[in-house]
Write an enzyme that holds these catalytic residues in place. Structure first.
Site, PDB file in Angstrom:
ATOM      1  N   SER A   1       7.584  -6.640   2.499  1.00  0.00           N
ATOM      2  CA  SER A   1       7.690  -5.663   1.421  1.00  0.00           C
ATOM      3  C   SER A   1       6.337  -5.033   1.125  1.00  0.00           C
ATOM      4  CB  SER A   1       8.229  -6.327   0.154  1.00  0.00           C
ATOM      5  OG  SER A   1       8.186  -5.406  -0.923  1.00  0.00           O
TER       6      SER A   1
ATOM      7  N   ASP B   1      10.038  -0.364  -1.207  1.00  0.00           N
ATOM      8  CA  ASP B   1      10.792  -0.410  -2.452  1.00  0.00           C
ATOM      9  C   ASP B   1      10.570   0.868  -3.253  1.00  0.00           C
ATOM     10  OD1 ASP B   1      12.044  -3.074  -2.471  1.00  0.00           O
ATOM     11  OD2 ASP B   1       9.982  -3.795  -2.417  1.00  0.00           O
TER      12      ASP B   1
ATOM     13  N   GLY C   1      13.244  -5.011  -9.379  1.00  0.00           N
ATOM     14  CA  GLY C   1      12.306  -4.337 -10.269  1.00  0.00           C
ATOM     15  C   GLY C   1      10.866  -4.758 -10.114  1.00  0.00           C
TER      16      GLY C   1
ATOM     17  N   GLY D   1       7.969  -7.511  -7.930  1.00  0.00           N
ATOM     18  CA  GLY D   1       7.676  -8.487  -6.896  1.00  0.00           C
ATOM     19  C   GLY D   1       7.163  -9.780  -7.514  1.00  0.00           C
ATOM     20  N   GLY D   2       7.068 -10.812  -6.683  1.00  0.00           N
ATOM     21  CA  GLY D   2       6.489 -12.066  -7.123  1.00  0.00           C
ATOM     22  C   GLY D   2       7.389 -12.942  -7.965  1.00  0.00           C
TER      23      GLY D   2
ATOM     24  N   GLY E   1      13.736 -11.144  -2.253  1.00  0.00           N
ATOM     25  CA  GLY E   1      13.335 -11.696  -3.534  1.00  0.00           C
ATOM     26  C   GLY E   1      12.941 -13.161  -3.438  1.00  0.00           C
TER      27      GLY E   1
END
Length: 220
Positions: free
Chosen positions: A8, A33, A140, A142-143, A174
């Site tokens: 990503s 994204d 919505g 990352g991480g 995700g």
């Protein structure tokens, strides 16, 4: 195609997207994204950046549209150079028509499901798709921490694809990392979006191969 890794770009350095893409030459795809601050509470990039990135890399772009009104906007991402475009079924007014339009323009058509969206109501649509994306976090940001509660849906999606004899890629996005990818692969996923796990590694290409090996072993 077997196991595919799609890092990503959300986890990359946005000031140096071309060089960041070059750092992950071992990737099968670049996952881009696109967020509009309406469908999800975040704003990232749009068609002009996708077009510039497509010209700067030979790795195909996998665009994940977290936007309202994808029926109107998704085809423009194919024209900008994306090889795969995924829209959210929760936002699409006519998902079958949109998938057919994306395919007609020469891209792979993908459909994404948020964690709370079941797959069974869309069983009859799967034949219109090249890829189904099961989100394993709320879209919505990352991480985020991987949601194990999404794994039964991954398994169910694979069952439905096999039931109808479909050559449907099953993507998860995700919280995918060395600690979670094996569970995703065992559930039936074969395309894996990994952001922080790849771009945060000392050697992103080594991490890509480690993820690929873990997924292959778990799906064997």
């Amino acid at each position: 195609m077997g196991i595919q890794i799609s890092p990503s770009m959300l986890a990359s350095d946005f000031a140096n997207l071309a060089s960041e893409a070059a750092r992950i030459s071992g990737a099968d795809w670049l996952h881009v994204d696109v967020m509009d601050n309406h469908f999800v509470p975040n704003l990232t990039l749009g068609v002009p950046v996708v077009e510039a990135l497509a010209k700067a890399t030979r790795t195909p772009l996998d665009c994940h549209l977290m936007i309202e009104d994808p029926d109107r906007w998704a085809p423009a991402y194919v024209e900008a150079g994306a090889s795969s475009v995924t829209f959210h079924v929760e936002a699409a007014a006519a998902p079958v028509r949109l998938a057919r339009e994306l395919r007609a323009k020469g891209a792979r058509a993908g459909m994404a499901l948020k964690p709370a969206t079941p797959v069974d109501p869309y069983e009859d649509l799967l034949a219109e798709l090249d890829m189904l994306l099961v989100m394993t976090v709320e879209p919505g940001f990352g991480g985020q921490k991987f949601l194990d509660l999404c794994l039964p849906k991954v398994r169910r999606a694979r069952e439905l694809a096999d039931k109808h004899g479909l050559d449907l890629w099953l993507q998860v996005d995700g919280g995918v990392s060395a600690d979670t990818i094996d569970r995703c692969a065992a559930a039936g996923a074969d395309v894996f979006v990994a952001g922080s796990a790849v771009f945060g590694a000392d050697d992103p290409n080594v991490m890509i191969e480690q993820l690929r090996a873990s997924a292959a072993a778990a799906s064997a």
